[in-house]
Structures are given as structure tokens and as C-alpha cells.
Design a protein around this motif. Structure first.
Motif, PDB file in Angstrom:
ATOM      1  N   GLY A   7       4.945  63.445  12.198  1.00 31.23           N
ATOM      2  CA  GLY A   7       4.242  63.737  10.960  1.00 31.23           C
ATOM      3  C   GLY A   7       3.158  62.735  10.592  1.00 31.23           C
ATOM      4  O   GLY A   7       2.448  62.924   9.602  1.00 31.23           O
ATOM      5  N   GLY A   8       3.030  61.674  11.368  1.00 32.65           N
ATOM      6  CA  GLY A   8       1.993  60.699  11.078  1.00 32.65           C
ATOM      7  C   GLY A   8       0.612  61.248  11.386  1.00 32.65           C
ATOM      8  O   GLY A   8       0.462  62.337  11.935  1.00 32.65           O
ATOM      9  N   GLY A   9      -0.403  60.469  11.019  1.00 32.15           N
ATOM     10  CA  GLY A   9      -1.768  60.883  11.286  1.00 32.15           C
ATOM     11  C   GLY A   9      -2.756  60.010  10.545  1.00 32.15           C
ATOM     12  O   GLY A   9      -2.405  58.950  10.021  1.00 32.15           O
ATOM     13  N   LEU A  10      -3.991  60.473  10.532  1.00 37.72           N
ATOM     14  CA  LEU A  10      -5.086  59.775   9.848  1.00 37.72           C
ATOM     15  C   LEU A  10      -5.386  60.508   8.550  1.00 37.72           C
ATOM     16  O   LEU A  10      -5.593  61.729   8.553  1.00 37.72           O
ATOM     17  N   SER A  16      -2.087  62.507   1.252  1.00 36.29           N
ATOM     18  CA  SER A  16      -0.638  62.634   1.409  1.00 36.29           C
ATOM     19  C   SER A  16      -0.280  62.963   2.850  1.00 36.29           C
ATOM     20  O   SER A  16      -1.066  63.590   3.578  1.00 36.29           O
ATOM     21  N   LEU A  17       0.899  62.541   3.237  1.00 37.62           N
ATOM     22  CA  LEU A  17       1.502  62.916   4.507  1.00 37.62           C
ATOM     23  C   LEU A  17       3.001  63.087   4.288  1.00 37.62           C
ATOM     24  O   LEU A  17       3.581  62.449   3.394  1.00 37.62           O
ATOM     25  N   ARG A  18       3.619  63.907   5.119  1.00 40.50           N
ATOM     26  CA  ARG A  18       5.074  64.018   5.100  1.00 40.50           C
ATOM     27  C   ARG A  18       5.602  63.687   6.487  1.00 40.50           C
ATOM     28  O   ARG A  18       5.268  64.379   7.465  1.00 40.50           O
ATOM     29  N   LEU A  19       6.395  62.648   6.557  1.00 39.93           N
ATOM     30  CA  LEU A  19       7.022  62.255   7.813  1.00 39.93           C
ATOM     31  C   LEU A  19       8.365  62.964   7.945  1.00 39.93           C
ATOM     32  O   LEU A  19       9.061  63.199   6.959  1.00 39.93           O
ATOM     33  N   ALA A  91       0.502  51.744   9.135  1.00 37.46           N
ATOM     34  CA  ALA A  91       1.572  51.120   9.910  1.00 37.46           C
ATOM     35  C   ALA A  91       2.183  52.170  10.829  1.00 37.46           C
ATOM     36  O   ALA A  91       1.905  53.364  10.703  1.00 37.46           O
ATOM     37  N   VAL A  92       3.020  51.701  11.735  1.00 36.97           N
ATOM     38  CA  VAL A  92       3.905  52.600  12.468  1.00 36.97           C
ATOM     39  C   VAL A  92       5.181  52.722  11.655  1.00 36.97           C
ATOM     40  O   VAL A  92       5.779  51.711  11.271  1.00 36.97           O
ATOM     41  N   TYR A  93       5.578  53.957  11.395  1.00 36.66           N
ATOM     42  CA  TYR A  93       6.752  54.223  10.565  1.00 36.66           C
ATOM     43  C   TYR A  93       7.920  54.630  11.473  1.00 36.66           C
ATOM     44  O   TYR A  93       7.764  55.499  12.345  1.00 36.66           O
ATOM     45  N   THR A 120       6.095  56.698  14.290  1.00 35.79           N
ATOM     46  CA  THR A 120       4.935  57.574  14.162  1.00 35.79           C
ATOM     47  C   THR A 120       3.843  56.813  13.408  1.00 35.79           C
ATOM     48  O   THR A 120       4.118  56.144  12.403  1.00 35.79           O
ATOM     49  N   GLN A 121       2.615  56.884  13.910  1.00 46.02           N
ATOM     50  CA  GLN A 121       1.517  56.100  13.361  1.00 46.02           C
ATOM     51  C   GLN A 121       0.939  56.769  12.114  1.00 46.02           C
ATOM     52  O   GLN A 121       0.611  57.961  12.135  1.00 46.02           O
TER      53      GLN A 121
END
Length: 126
Positions: A7-10, A16-19, A91-93, A120-121
Motif C-alpha cells: 500500500g505504500g507509494g509516492l 493519504s495512503l492506506r497500508l 520512511a519504510v513502514y 513498504t516504502q
């Protein structure tokens, strides 16, 4: 148990993002599922944690009010909804489990966690 984070990304600042952390194998009721992150040149730090048994949650001060951790027992999945992202969230999560035979207080130290996903980045541009 094996963990798969995705779910990571730029994303731009304010976005917003959802991991997603998908677990293969059984998660037992007293376990905690956490998210940590590691920025370049920095140590891995605690982000959020959830109790599989009672859905209690705790957050790092830096993300409180912006991030939300949740779980779906039917899917063996934990989510990290990240809103109002900032460049310092880059960060990397990693998702992780803390295996517990009985209910215990939350831990914020990575050394106390057991299984780790591959990470995930997340990159937040200003």
C-alpha cells in the motif's frame, strides 16, 4: 506467521495512503500487531499498535490524530490509514506481531516484537 505489507507509494504532502498488513497463519487473541517505520539514516521507530483481542490502540505522538490503525479478523489483516501526510512521514513502514500468551500492556520497542514483514516504502513530497 508471515506478514506481507503493501500500500505504500509516492504522495504529495496533505495526501493519504492506506497500508495493508496481511498475515498468513493464525493470529492469537492476545497478540499485538504493530506498525513501525524507518527513515533513511534513522532508527526504526514505533508508529501504532492494536490489540487483536479487544481492538485497543495506541499511537506515537507524531502521528496521533492523522493515522488510524484497524484490524479485520475475518481477513487476518491490519490496516494503517494515513491522512494529512507530511514529508517527515517518509520512511519504510513495517508491520509486526508481538506474540503474547496473556494480555499485557503495549510495547513501543522493536526488540520486543517477533515477526516482521518486508516493509513498504512511503514517500511524501513537499
Amino acid at each position: 506467521v508471515q506478514l506481507q505489507a503493501s500500500g505504500g507509494g509516492l504522495v504529495q504532502a496533505g495526501g493519504s495512503l492506506r497500508l495493508v498488513c496481511a498475515a498468513s497463519g493464525d493470529i492469537f487473541s492476545n497478540w499485538h500487531i504493530g506498525w513501525f517505520r524507518q527513515a533513511p539514516g534513522k532508527e526504526r521507530e514505533f508508529v501504532a499498535v492494536i490489540s487483536w483481542r479487544n481492538n485497543k490502540k495506541q499511537y506515537a505522538d507524531s502521528v496521533k490524530g492523522r493515522f488510524a490503525i484497524s484490524r479485520d479478523p475475518a481477513e487476518n489483516t491490519v490496516y494503517l490509514q494515513m491522512n494529512d501526510l507530511k514529508p517527515e512521514d517518509t520512511a519504510v513502514y513495517y508491520c509486526t506481531t508481538k506474540r503474547l500468551p496473556v494480555a499485557t500492556p503495549f510495547s513501543f520497542f522493536e526488540s520486543e516484537y517477533n515477526d516482521w514483514g518486508q516493509g513498504t516504502q512511503v514517500t511524501v513530497s513537499s
